[in-house]
Design a protein around this motif. Structure first.
Motif, mmCIF file in Angstrom:
data_model
loop_
_atom_site.group_PDB
_atom_site.id
_atom_site.type_symbol
_atom_site.label_atom_id
_atom_site.label_comp_id
_atom_site.label_asym_id
_atom_site.label_seq_id
_atom_site.Cartn_x
_atom_site.Cartn_y
_atom_site.Cartn_z
ATOM 1 N N TYR A 1 17.225 -43.651 31.716
ATOM 2 C CA TYR A 1 15.917 -44.268 31.519
ATOM 3 C C TYR A 1 16.075 -45.660 30.937
ATOM 4 N N HIS A 2 14.930 -46.330 30.705
ATOM 5 C CA HIS A 2 14.885 -47.692 30.189
ATOM 6 C C HIS A 2 15.297 -47.707 28.706
ATOM 7 N N PRO A 3 15.933 -48.783 28.242
ATOM 8 C CA PRO A 3 16.338 -48.844 26.826
ATOM 9 C C PRO A 3 15.164 -48.739 25.848
ATOM 10 N N LEU A 4 13.948 -49.061 26.312
ATOM 11 C CA LEU A 4 12.791 -48.976 25.417
ATOM 12 C C LEU A 4 11.906 -47.778 25.759
ATOM 13 N N CYS A 5 12.505 -46.795 26.402
ATOM 14 C CA CYS A 5 11.832 -45.530 26.713
ATOM 15 C C CYS A 5 11.345 -44.871 25.410
ATOM 16 N N HIS A 6 10.178 -44.252 25.463
ATOM 17 C CA HIS A 6 9.619 -43.561 24.285
ATOM 18 C C HIS A 6 10.618 -42.572 23.697
ATOM 19 N N LEU A 7 11.330 -41.869 24.551
ATOM 20 C CA LEU A 7 12.289 -40.860 24.060
ATOM 21 C C LEU A 7 13.446 -41.500 23.310
ATOM 22 N N GLU A 8 13.746 -42.747 23.655
ATOM 23 C CA GLU A 8 14.896 -43.417 23.037
ATOM 24 C C GLU A 8 14.542 -44.023 21.684
ATOM 25 N N ILE A 9 13.293 -44.423 21.504
ATOM 26 C CA ILE A 9 12.976 -45.210 20.292
ATOM 27 C C ILE A 9 11.895 -44.625 19.387
ATOM 28 N N HIS A 10 11.144 -43.627 19.855
ATOM 29 C CA HIS A 10 10.000 -43.159 19.043
ATOM 30 C C HIS A 10 10.034 -41.675 18.694
ATOM 31 N N GLU A 11 11.109 -40.962 19.027
ATOM 32 C CA GLU A 11 11.056 -39.509 18.882
ATOM 33 C C GLU A 11 12.144 -38.962 17.966
ATOM 34 N N GLU A 12 12.658 -39.817 17.085
ATOM 35 C CA GLU A 12 13.696 -39.371 16.154
ATOM 36 C C GLU A 12 14.823 -38.644 16.900
ATOM 37 N N ASP A 13 15.103 -39.160 18.085
ATOM 38 C CA ASP A 13 16.200 -38.622 18.901
ATOM 39 C C ASP A 13 16.082 -37.131 19.214
ATOM 40 N N ASP B 1 -6.728 -39.089 11.169
ATOM 41 C CA ASP B 1 -5.331 -39.248 10.730
ATOM 42 C C ASP B 1 -4.580 -39.974 11.853
ATOM 43 N N MET B 2 -3.487 -40.657 11.486
ATOM 44 C CA MET B 2 -2.682 -41.367 12.492
ATOM 45 C C MET B 2 -1.211 -41.037 12.277
ATOM 46 N N TYR B 3 -0.647 -40.239 13.169
ATOM 47 C CA TYR B 3 0.772 -39.881 13.086
ATOM 48 C C TYR B 3 1.173 -39.474 11.665
ATOM 49 N N GLY B 4 0.429 -38.546 11.080
ATOM 50 C CA GLY B 4 0.810 -37.994 9.774
ATOM 51 C C GLY B 4 0.314 -38.780 8.579
ATOM 52 N N ALA B 5 -0.336 -39.916 8.815
ATOM 53 C CA ALA B 5 -0.868 -40.710 7.697
ATOM 54 C C ALA B 5 -2.388 -40.700 7.730
ATOM 55 N N GLY C 1 7.770 -33.180 18.753
ATOM 56 C CA GLY C 1 6.500 -33.561 19.372
ATOM 57 C C GLY C 1 5.324 -32.932 18.652
ATOM 58 N N GLY C 2 5.493 -32.637 17.361
ATOM 59 C CA GLY C 2 4.397 -32.061 16.583
ATOM 60 C C GLY C 2 3.671 -33.084 15.733
ATOM 61 N N ASP C 3 4.191 -34.309 15.726
ATOM 62 C CA ASP C 3 3.587 -35.384 14.935
ATOM 63 C C ASP C 3 2.518 -36.064 15.781
ATOM 64 N N LEU C 4 1.468 -35.322 16.096
ATOM 65 C CA LEU C 4 0.429 -35.828 16.984
ATOM 66 C C LEU C 4 -0.278 -37.025 16.363
#
Lengths: 365, 365
Positions: free
Chosen positions: A95-107, B43-47, B237-240
């Protein structure tokens, strides 16, 4: 009050805002439920009219056999990639280097599934056919995000999408669509959701971007894939006893806004042109291909903040609540068009951009 | 209509029901939001106020440093066990053979975390001190479920709990509480939620059992543990972006019902005695220790169904919508007392049990 707070405050106190649908407050839920009959039964662990009907409706929209509602896209997409990896017996995706899975999901993908990721293209542009063709790794799945959010919502052409899809089919690589904002790009492609989805083996869409719902996602694909996704949904703790608060609001705002994506797209082009007419401001993309774009300033955040705060205070038009620094000592913010832009009187929009241009010139000339 | 459907139909058409708070329809959500100000921010992502205030309130209730709201207990508990395993560097936990994680989660704990499970006690009784003391495996964590739902909601004595807690502390084993129904057992223990929780390193409670909310869970523990749990919550994926539909309803029904657990407990004992007065019907436990118990019949489901359906049809009192067969050719159902039992006129309750006893004797004597 420091100047970062001043930017935020002047935004939230402004009479109008250029972007979004409105405030994310609980009225969003109250409106969706106001005219719903209280006797409507809750869904129960994935069963029941509320969830089943919505899943069928979304499967039809996306032209897929089945669909399943998830509390989040994070959960839906990790699961999609895991299923494709298991099917091929290869724990590798691209996937792209700025994919959501790569940068926003705590790996999550790596920590939970031990899936290796191959990064295609560079951070400034979308994945093209050459990136895919040059890939030497045997991956189970390629994920494309349409539009690529972190670079302002850029898109490959539909022709390139078709080429990538054909190539992946030939090579035995599954193609997954991160379509969080799929509906938002249909006016540019001039295609239906099903026509775009047909190029992909699995598709995820979100309900709180352009649609403006509360949370939630749909994952769609063939029957076996979705049956498997439901097992993983339970494993993840995503098979809640009741998901109706998200489903009913998703459906409500889908009905309200899915037909307005063309309008948001036209307005985005209009608004981007206004930004681009200002001194040392550029949008990425220069001409938007969806309802979203990024607004870049040639200077660092602390220099631009007072300018924007002053425009917001003088005009009562909210442009942004924040700026983000880049590595190049410039700054930017993201804008996504929704219901609010249409409400702002055109003369006041024009006036605010004349002022913005003037203040930018005064400060940076 | 077959007789299984007849049992279900007569239940849903009955004027009164003995168990639960009422129908799980969307009115449950509408009531919780009716008097809430629409301007309250999501709430926004836990905050944000909504989630932070509720987490603080629940941390205080449970006497723990911090708490985090999860969309589901499944997610919260797998994460708790994973954190304790990582801390000790041992991928092994112990719990009851009928633990939720063992039988209801598609093996999430094993598939996601590769954690080995040691099953203590047998399926018919709760974990006692001897089961823990005899355990030869070095486990990272022991999970106790109070009450043990799948065996009718049984409990160890508080004295045993204290012994297990001391033993685990001495042995370096973390103790986790599956307190999905923790509030429901406080009247039996005559302890506060904090007094019970003090015996445990981490605690989970649910908001759609005795509390009767829509969904959602709280996980509580010390600051480091909860900080770590939040990272895992995002991974899962629980941090809605917004969890307020569950949080606001959890708080609403918590305020309405957390003080009524003593009443439900007393009513459960009264109702269990009525079942036990009937021919060839026994409850487990014989005397309930919470608002819940199981009702066992000496005969197979297909023999008992018509009897219950007839009682429900003749009296208008709903006893159960289903029966489950056991391996011993008997059958049972689960009952959890809530707001509905107090509404049924006592004379009609009594009359329905006289009829049930009579029909059981007629059929099985």
């Amino acid at each position: 009050m420091n100047q970062t707070n001043a930017l935020k405050e002047t935004y939230y106190q402004s009479k109008y805002q250029l972007a979004q649908h409105g405030k994310r407050n609980i009225q969003v839920l109250k409106n969706a439920f106001e005219n719903k009959d209280g006797k409507l039964e809750s869904d129960m662990y994935g069963a029941g009219q509320v969830i089943e009907e919505f899943q069928e409706k979304m499967a039809a929209l996306l032209g897929k056999e089945k669909a399943v509602f998830f509390p989040s896209g994070t959960m839906a997409q990790q699961i999609a990639l895991r299923i494709w990896c298991d099917e091929k017996g290869v724990r590798k995706v691209a996937y792209h280097p700025l994919c959501h899975l790569e940068i926003h999901e705590e790996d999550g993908l790596k920590e939970i599934h031990h899936i290796e990721t191959i990064l295609l293209a560079d951070k400034s542009r979308v994945i093209e056919m050459a990136d895919v063709a040059e890939m030497r790794d045997d991956v189970a799945c390629l994920l494309l995000e349409l539009p690529q959010r972190e670079i302002g919502g850029q898109l490959p052409s539909f022709e390139i999408l078709k080429q990538i899809s054909e190539y992946c089919k030939k090579k035995g690589i599954k193609l997954h669509l991160d379509g969080a904002r799929l509906l938002e790009v249909l006016p540019f492609y001039q295609k239906s959701a099903a026509e775009v989805s047909a190029l992909f083996d699995s598709v995820y869409i979100s309900f709180y971007k352009g649609i403006g719902g509360i949370a939630g996602a749909i994952l769609a694909g063939d029957g076996d894939f979705i049956a498997n996704a439901k097992i993983w949904k339970r494993r993840y703790g995503g098979d809640l006893i009741s998901l109706y608060p998200y489903i009913i609001s998703a459906d409500y705002y889908f009905e309200m806004r899915s037909t307005k994506m063309g309008q948001y797209y036209e307005e985005a082009k209009e608004l981007a042109a206004l930004f681009n007419s200002c001194h040392d401001i550029t949008t990425i993309p220069l001409v938007p291909v969806s309802n979203m774009f990024h607004v870049h300033f040639l200077y660092a955040k602390e220099k631009v903040e007072p300018v924007l705060a002053e425009v917001q205070q003088q005009t009562g038009i909210g442009i942004t609540s924040y700026l983000k620094d880049t590595d190049e000592n410039t700054c930017y913010f993201e804008i996504s068009l929704g219901d609010q832009y249409g409400i702002v009187p055109k003369a006041e929009v024009k006036h605010s951009f004349i002022l913005l241009d003037k203040l930018m010139k005064q400060k940076f000339n």
